[in-house]
Design an enzyme around this catalytic site. Sequence first.
Site, PDB file in Angstrom:
ATOM      1  N   GLU A 173       8.037   5.000  -2.883  1.00  3.49           N
ATOM      2  CA  GLU A 173       8.739   4.589  -4.218  1.00  3.49           C
ATOM      3  C   GLU A 173       9.260   3.339  -4.187  1.00  3.49           C
ATOM      4  O   GLU A 173       9.878   2.933  -2.923  1.00  3.49           O
ATOM      5  CB  GLU A 173       9.684   5.747  -4.721  1.00  3.49           C
ATOM      6  CG  GLU A 173       9.259   7.037  -5.014  1.00  3.49           C
ATOM      7  CD  GLU A 173      10.275   7.961  -5.537  1.00  3.49           C
ATOM      8  OE1 GLU A 173      11.222   7.560  -5.332  1.00  3.49           O
ATOM      9  OE2 GLU A 173       9.686   9.059  -6.201  1.00  3.49           O
ATOM     10  N   GLY A 226     -11.142  -5.053  -1.255  1.00  7.21           N
ATOM     11  CA  GLY A 226     -11.684  -3.714  -1.228  1.00  7.21           C
ATOM     12  C   GLY A 226     -11.373  -3.090  -2.408  1.00  7.21           C
ATOM     13  O   GLY A 226     -11.122  -3.465  -3.539  1.00  7.21           O
ATOM     14  N   HIS A 245       0.716  -1.157  -0.122  1.00  7.54           N
ATOM     15  CA  HIS A 245       0.177   0.040  -0.026  1.00  7.54           C
ATOM     16  C   HIS A 245       0.952   1.490   0.122  1.00  7.54           C
ATOM     17  O   HIS A 245       0.456   2.172  -0.755  1.00  7.54           O
ATOM     18  CB  HIS A 245      -0.781   0.037   1.249  1.00  7.54           C
ATOM     19  CG  HIS A 245      -1.818   1.376   1.294  1.00  7.54           C
ATOM     20  ND1 HIS A 245      -1.367   2.425   1.767  1.00  7.54           N
ATOM     21  CD2 HIS A 245      -3.122   1.192   0.917  1.00  7.54           C
ATOM     22  CE1 HIS A 245      -2.352   3.413   1.923  1.00  7.54           C
ATOM     23  NE2 HIS A 245      -3.529   2.664   1.326  1.00  7.54           N
TER      24      HIS A 245
END
Length: 300
Positions: A100, A125, A64
Amino acid sequence: MTASLPLHDESDHRPGSPLSGGVHLDSTAQIMNRISTRLASRLSLVSRDGTPRPARPALVLVAHGSRDPRTLATVHTLIERVRELRPGLPVHLGHIELNEPLLPDTLAALGDSEAILVPLLLSRGYHIKQDIPDMAAAARARTQVAAPLGPHPLLVETLYTRLVEAGWPTTMTEAERRESAVVLAAAGSRDPDAALDTGHTAHLLADRLGVPVLPAYASAATPTVPEAVRILTSRGRTRIALASYFTAPGRFAQECADAIPGITAAPLGAHPLMAHLILHRYDQTLATTATTEPALASAG
């Protein structure tokens, strides 16, 4: 440490599954052996006609992203463990946001080669259904997206291990068991499928522990962790522990831990079983591709 866990894929732990039980295994090692055996026939390096298969797709771990440096350190440790378990497999990292390399940049660097994207996410989700598929579709690379990591027995065993590390007793009297419960703290999502997946993990963990497990959320869903504590206390459960259903340390995980008066387990982190599960999701997706390739080749 012994385990008694049903080995099903994620579809076996969601509503409507025809499987209500399962083969129970005696140890985590047997879990991994069963997984390997199940996939071996579909992942041979030699095709049915005896010709070598092409090189396997790269594995792209999709995290994430977080402003907490501990999260990035955890992800890098997991990647190293995956590489140690599967030497020769190209393993890359791409983030949805905040860190990154971002996933579009990772995919751009792969050109038009094949890759399987394994989300470092614990349930369905928006990121699973929209963000990651959209980024994959926009890339030249030929990609497939694996299922989220949860629900799965290996996650449950990791949660159990973290609880034991924090002081959860491996044996209890019946009186202690009647007083005990666990709050399964997760990030939370407005997508109802995310709550279903977390709920199934809670059921599996309750079976593993022999005490009630109540899901609770840091945001976007209810109950919150304090609400879950009040619910369990009202039911006579005065020995309440927290299982941290987060992939890495961070603000949400800490806020949830602070709301529990008893044992608070560490997040899943870079536990070795997490690396095995990442590879399992990769292998599942690769096996599905191998199964469907003959039909695709004969189409048209």
